[in-house]
Design an enzyme around this catalytic site. Structure first.
Site, PDB file in Angstrom:
ATOM      1  N   ASP A 245       3.281  30.531 -48.792  1.00  9.72           N
ATOM      2  CA  ASP A 245       3.695  30.141 -47.452  1.00  9.72           C
ATOM      3  C   ASP A 245       5.108  30.629 -47.173  1.00  9.72           C
ATOM      4  O   ASP A 245       5.599  30.500 -46.049  1.00  9.72           O
ATOM      5  CB  ASP A 245       3.641  28.603 -47.346  1.00  9.72           C
ATOM      6  CG  ASP A 245       3.918  28.117 -45.936  1.00  9.72           C
ATOM      7  OD1 ASP A 245       3.298  28.661 -45.000  1.00  9.72           O
ATOM      8  OD2 ASP A 245       4.757  27.207 -45.760  1.00  9.72           O
TER       9      ASP A 245
ATOM     10  N   CYS B   9       4.429  27.277 -52.203  1.00 16.75           N
ATOM     11  CA  CYS B   9       4.846  26.621 -50.944  1.00 16.75           C
ATOM     12  C   CYS B   9       6.287  26.144 -51.094  1.00 16.75           C
ATOM     13  O   CYS B   9       6.707  25.216 -50.396  1.00 16.75           O
ATOM     14  CB  CYS B   9       3.932  25.438 -50.617  1.00 16.75           C
ATOM     15  SG  CYS B   9       2.309  25.936 -50.057  1.00 16.75           S
ATOM     16  N   ALA B  10       7.063  26.750 -52.024  1.00 12.76           N
ATOM     17  CA  ALA B  10       8.442  26.288 -52.270  1.00 12.76           C
ATOM     18  C   ALA B  10       9.421  27.180 -51.523  1.00 12.76           C
ATOM     19  O   ALA B  10       9.744  26.932 -50.357  1.00 12.76           O
ATOM     20  CB  ALA B  10       8.720  26.250 -53.765  1.00 12.76           C
TER      21      ALA B  10
ATOM     22  N   HIS C  59       5.392  30.321 -43.333  1.00 12.21           N
ATOM     23  CA  HIS C  59       6.259  29.157 -43.584  1.00 12.21           C
ATOM     24  C   HIS C  59       5.866  28.020 -42.624  1.00 12.21           C
ATOM     25  O   HIS C  59       6.709  27.471 -41.915  1.00 12.21           O
ATOM     26  CB  HIS C  59       7.739  29.532 -43.427  1.00 12.21           C
ATOM     27  CG  HIS C  59       8.642  28.593 -44.175  1.00 12.21           C
ATOM     28  ND1 HIS C  59       9.806  28.977 -44.760  1.00 12.21           N
ATOM     29  CD2 HIS C  59       8.544  27.256 -44.431  1.00 12.21           C
ATOM     30  CE1 HIS C  59      10.382  27.944 -45.348  1.00 12.21           C
ATOM     31  NE2 HIS C  59       9.627  26.880 -45.166  1.00 12.21           N
TER      32      HIS C  59
ATOM     33  N   ILE D 135       6.814  16.484 -53.009  1.00 12.46           N
ATOM     34  CA  ILE D 135       5.651  17.311 -52.658  1.00 12.46           C
ATOM     35  C   ILE D 135       4.808  17.587 -53.895  1.00 12.46           C
ATOM     36  O   ILE D 135       3.570  17.501 -53.866  1.00 12.46           O
ATOM     37  CB  ILE D 135       6.108  18.626 -51.983  1.00 12.46           C
ATOM     38  CG1 ILE D 135       6.825  18.306 -50.664  1.00 12.46           C
ATOM     39  CG2 ILE D 135       4.925  19.543 -51.736  1.00 12.46           C
ATOM     40  CD1 ILE D 135       7.503  19.498 -49.998  1.00 12.46           C
TER      41      ILE D 135
ATOM     42  N   ALA E  92       4.627  22.780 -43.422  1.00  7.84           N
ATOM     43  CA  ALA E  92       5.068  21.473 -42.913  1.00  7.84           C
ATOM     44  C   ALA E  92       4.689  21.273 -41.454  1.00  7.84           C
ATOM     45  O   ALA E  92       4.862  20.180 -40.916  1.00  7.84           O
ATOM     46  CB  ALA E  92       6.585  21.367 -43.062  1.00  7.84           C
TER      47      ALA E  92
ATOM     48  N   GLU F 126      12.007  36.356 -44.457  1.00  5.39           N
ATOM     49  CA  GLU F 126      11.330  35.615 -43.383  1.00  5.39           C
ATOM     50  C   GLU F 126      12.119  35.784 -42.100  1.00  5.39           C
ATOM     51  O   GLU F 126      13.349  35.687 -42.148  1.00  5.39           O
ATOM     52  CB  GLU F 126      11.212  34.132 -43.737  1.00  5.39           C
ATOM     53  CG  GLU F 126      10.290  33.895 -44.923  1.00  5.39           C
ATOM     54  CD  GLU F 126      10.145  32.417 -45.288  1.00  5.39           C
ATOM     55  OE1 GLU F 126      10.546  31.559 -44.469  1.00  5.39           O
ATOM     56  OE2 GLU F 126       9.660  32.128 -46.387  1.00  5.39           O
TER      57      GLU F 126
HETATM   58  N1  LIG Z   1       6.675  25.575 -47.250  1.00  7.79           N
HETATM   59  C1  LIG Z   1       7.280  24.638 -46.547  1.00  7.79           C
HETATM   60  O1  LIG Z   1       7.117  24.523 -45.353  1.00  7.79           O
HETATM   61  C2  LIG Z   1       8.177  23.653 -47.251  1.00  7.79           C
HETATM   62  C3  LIG Z   1       8.394  22.404 -46.670  1.00  7.79           C
HETATM   63  C4  LIG Z   1       9.166  21.478 -47.354  1.00  7.79           C
HETATM   64  C5  LIG Z   1       9.745  21.811 -48.565  1.00  7.79           C
HETATM   65  N2  LIG Z   1       9.545  23.044 -49.090  1.00  7.79           N
HETATM   66  C6  LIG Z   1      10.141  23.400 -50.374  1.00  7.79           C
HETATM   67  O2  LIG Z   1       9.620  22.537 -51.361  1.00  7.79           O
HETATM   68  C7  LIG Z   1      10.681  22.131 -52.218  1.00  7.79           C
HETATM   69  C8  LIG Z   1      10.333  20.786 -52.842  1.00  7.79           C
HETATM   70  O3  LIG Z   1      10.334  19.793 -51.849  1.00  7.79           O
HETATM   71  P1  LIG Z   1      10.307  18.225 -52.257  1.00  7.79           P
HETATM   72  O4  LIG Z   1      10.370  17.459 -50.993  1.00  7.79           O
HETATM   73  O5  LIG Z   1       9.223  17.953 -53.215  1.00  7.79           O
HETATM   74  O6  LIG Z   1      11.722  18.141 -53.000  1.00  7.79           O
HETATM   75  P2  LIG Z   1      12.166  17.120 -54.125  1.00  7.79           P
HETATM   76  O7  LIG Z   1      13.642  17.215 -54.206  1.00  7.79           O
HETATM   77  O8  LIG Z   1      11.529  15.787 -53.901  1.00  7.79           O
HETATM   78  O9  LIG Z   1      11.522  17.718 -55.476  1.00  7.79           O
HETATM   79  C9  LIG Z   1      11.952  18.883 -56.115  1.00  7.79           C
HETATM   80  C10 LIG Z   1      11.662  18.731 -57.592  1.00  7.79           C
HETATM   81  O10 LIG Z   1      11.946  19.979 -58.230  1.00  7.79           O
HETATM   82  C11 LIG Z   1      12.536  19.680 -59.476  1.00  7.79           C
HETATM   83  N3  LIG Z   1      13.295  20.805 -60.016  1.00  7.79           N
HETATM   84  C12 LIG Z   1      14.600  21.135 -59.812  1.00  7.79           C
HETATM   85  N4  LIG Z   1      14.929  22.211 -60.550  1.00  7.79           N
HETATM   86  C13 LIG Z   1      13.816  22.553 -61.242  1.00  7.79           C
HETATM   87  C14 LIG Z   1      13.530  23.576 -62.189  1.00  7.79           C
HETATM   88  N5  LIG Z   1      14.474  24.431 -62.593  1.00  7.79           N
HETATM   89  N6  LIG Z   1      12.285  23.654 -62.695  1.00  7.79           N
HETATM   90  C15 LIG Z   1      11.314  22.775 -62.307  1.00  7.79           C
HETATM   91  N7  LIG Z   1      11.525  21.764 -61.421  1.00  7.79           N
HETATM   92  C16 LIG Z   1      12.770  21.675 -60.907  1.00  7.79           C
HETATM   93  C17 LIG Z   1      13.422  18.466 -59.215  1.00  7.79           C
HETATM   94  O11 LIG Z   1      13.703  17.760 -60.407  1.00  7.79           O
HETATM   95  C18 LIG Z   1      12.522  17.666 -58.258  1.00  7.79           C
HETATM   96  O12 LIG Z   1      11.732  16.734 -58.983  1.00  7.79           O
HETATM   97  C19 LIG Z   1      11.906  22.076 -51.279  1.00  7.79           C
HETATM   98  O13 LIG Z   1      13.119  22.220 -51.981  1.00  7.79           O
HETATM   99  C20 LIG Z   1      11.662  23.222 -50.347  1.00  7.79           C
HETATM  100  O14 LIG Z   1      12.281  24.398 -50.841  1.00  7.79           O
HETATM  101  C21 LIG Z   1       8.780  23.969 -48.468  1.00  7.79           C
END
Ligand SMILES: NC(=O)c1ccc[n+]([C@@H]2O[C@H](COP(=O)([O-])OP(=O)(O)OC[C@H]3O[C@@H](n4cnc5c(N)ncnc54)[C@H](O)[C@@H]3O)[C@@H](O)[C@H]2O)c1
Length: 323
Positions: free
Chosen positions: A255, A229-230, A279, A150, A282, A260
Site C-alpha cells: 500500500d 502496509c507500513a 496508500h 495495527i 486507512a 509517493e
Molecule cells: N498504509 C497506511 O495507510 C498506514 C496507516 C497507518 C499506519 N501505517 C504505518 O503503520 C505503522 C504501524 O502503525 P501502528 O499504529 O501499529 O503503530 P504502533 O506504534 O502501535 O506499532 C508499531 C510497532 O512497531 C514496533 N517496532 C518498532 N521498531 C521495530 C523494529 N525495528 N522491528 C520490529 N518492530 C518494530 C514497535 O515496537 C511497535 O510495537 C505506522 O508507523 C505507519 O508507518 C500505515
C-alpha cells in the site's frame, strides 16, 4: 479566528467540524514549502501528504500545531518542531482496523492470484485457471513485523483465518506474544526462514529503513508472499524486484512505496505478481471519519490550550510561546 492550512482536504466529517469553527485553507499540495504565503497565515497545519522541514517551520511565525491524520510522524521534522514550540498532534487508534483489514485483503488477492487471473481473463485466456497458482491460507505461517496497534489487529484477523502466527518486535515482551497464542521470534533472521507470508507493521525509523533487502529476501522461503502496509522505505525495492522476477518470492502487495504518489515507471509495475494500492489502507469511510474528526478536534484543543492526550512531542508545550 484561527487559520488552519491543510495540505489536502480531510474527509468530509473532519472538514465540516473545522469549517464551522476556524478559517481553513486547502493548499492541495504535497509541497507546502512552495506555498509560503499560505503557510505564513497558518496557526496550524494538517499534513496528509508531503513533508514539513525545520526551515519551513521557522518561516511561519504563527505556526503552533502540526497535525498528522494518523500515527506516522516520519514526514515531520519533530526535532525542529519541538525546539520551536510546535506541537505535533497525531490520531492514534482510529485507522487500525482499516489498515489491518487492508493487509488481509491484499493477502487474499495475492494468494488467489487475482491480478494475473484478471489480466489474463480480460484477454480471453480462460485457461489461466489451470496455472494452479492459488494457495489456501489455512495452516500457513504468517510473520508479523511490528506488533503495535495495527500488527495486533492484523494478527487477530489472520489467526481467525486459521493461520499460524509468528511475531518479531524487539520492543514487545515474549510473554505478551505467547499469551495470545503466537510464536515469539527473538530476531528477524530467526523468523524469516519459517514464514509463508510476512506482513509489515513497524514504523519507519533509522533501524527499519531498508530492513528488508537482498540478504533478508535470500533467507525467506521460496514462494513467500510479502505484504507492506507500513512504509515504502522499509523495503529495498531493487532487491524486491529481483526476488519477485526470479520467482523466489511468489508475490508482493504493498500500500506504500518509496516514492509517493507512486511512479508509474517503477519497474515493479511490469510484474504480474506485484500489486500496489495508493496508500489508501486507512481510507475507509469509517476510518477516515474517525481519523478526520480526531485530527480536527486535536488541532482545536491544542490551539485552545486544552489538555490533549495525543501530542507526540509534549515537550514542545513547555516552550515560552505556550505560557
Ligand atoms: N498504509 C497506511 O495507510 C498506514 C496507516 C497507518 C499506519 N501505517 C504505518 O503503520 C505503522 C504501524 O502503525 P501502528 O499504529 O501499529 O503503530 P504502533 O506504534 O502501535 O506499532 C508499531 C510497532 O512497531 C514496533 N517496532 C518498532 N521498531 C521495530 C523494529 N525495528 N522491528 C520490529 N518492530 C518494530 C514497535 O515496537 C511497535 O510495537 C505506522 O508507523 C505507519 O508507518 C500505515
Amino acid at each position: 479566528m484561527a487559520t488552519v492550512v491543510l495540505s489536502h482536504e480531510l474527509y468530509k466529517d473532519g472538514m465540516a467540524f473545522l469549517n464551522s469553527r476556524v478559517k481553513t485553507i486547502v493548499a492541495d499540495s504535497s509541497h507546502l514549502d512552495e506555498k509560503l504565503s499560505l503557510m505564513q497565515e497558518a496557526d496550524a497545519v494538517i499534513l496528509r501528504v508531503g513533508t514539513i522541514k525545520g526551515e519551513l517551520m521557522k518561516a511561519c511565525p504563527n505556526l503552533k500545531v502540526i497535525a498528522r491524520p494518523g500515527v506516522g510522524v516520519d514526514t515531520v521534522d519533530v526535532k525542529s518542531a519541538t525546539e520551536l514550540g510546535i506541537a505535533v498532534v497525531i490520531s492514534p487508534g482510529t485507522n487500525l482496523r482499516s489498515v489491518a483489514e487492508h493487509a488481509v485483503g491484499l493477502l487474499y488477492a495475492l494468494s488467489k492470484n487475482v491480478l494475473e487471473s484478471h489480466l489474463e481473463t480480460s484477454q480471453g485466456n480462460f485457461g489461466i485457471r489451470n496455472k494452479y497458482a492459488a494457495i489456501e491460507l489455512k495452516g500457513k505461517r504468517l510473520g508479523i513485523l511490528g506488533f503495535g496497534n495495527i500488527g495486533r489487529e492484523a494478527a487477530k484477523i489472520f489467526k481467525n483465518n486459521e493461520m499460524e502466527i509468528s511475531v518479531y518486535d524487539p520492543f514487545v515482551d515474549q510473554s505478551t506474544v505467547e499469551a495470545l497464542g503466537y510464536t515469539y521470534e527473538p530476531s528477524l533472521s530467526s523468523m524469516l526462514p519459517d514464514c509463508d507470508v510476512i506482513s509489515l507493521h513497524m514504523p519507519l525509523t533509522p533501524e527499519t529503513r531498508g530492513m528488508l533487502g537482498r540478504e533478508q529476501f535470500g533467507k525467506m522461503k521460496k514462494g513467500l508472499l510479502l505484504i507492506n502496509c507500513a512504509r515504502g522505505d522499509v523495503i529495498d525495492e531493487d532487491a524486491l524486484f529481483d526476488a519477485l522476477s526470479s520467482g523466489h518470492l511468489a508475490g508482493a502487495a504493498v500500500d506504500v512505496m518509496k516514492q509517493e504518489p507512486m511512479n508509474r515507471d517503477n519497474k515493479l509495475f511490469t510484474l504480474n505478481n506485484f500489486i500496489a494500492t495508493p496508500h489508501m489502507a486507512a481510507l475507509t469511510q469509517e476510518g477516515a471519519s474517525r481519523t478526520s474528526l480526531l485530527t480536527a478536534e486535536g488541532v482545536l484543543a491544542v490551539l485552545g490550550k486544552q489538555d490533549w492526550p495525543y501530542v507526540y512531542n509534549p515537550e514542545a508545550l513547555k516552550h515560552p510561546r505556550w505560557k
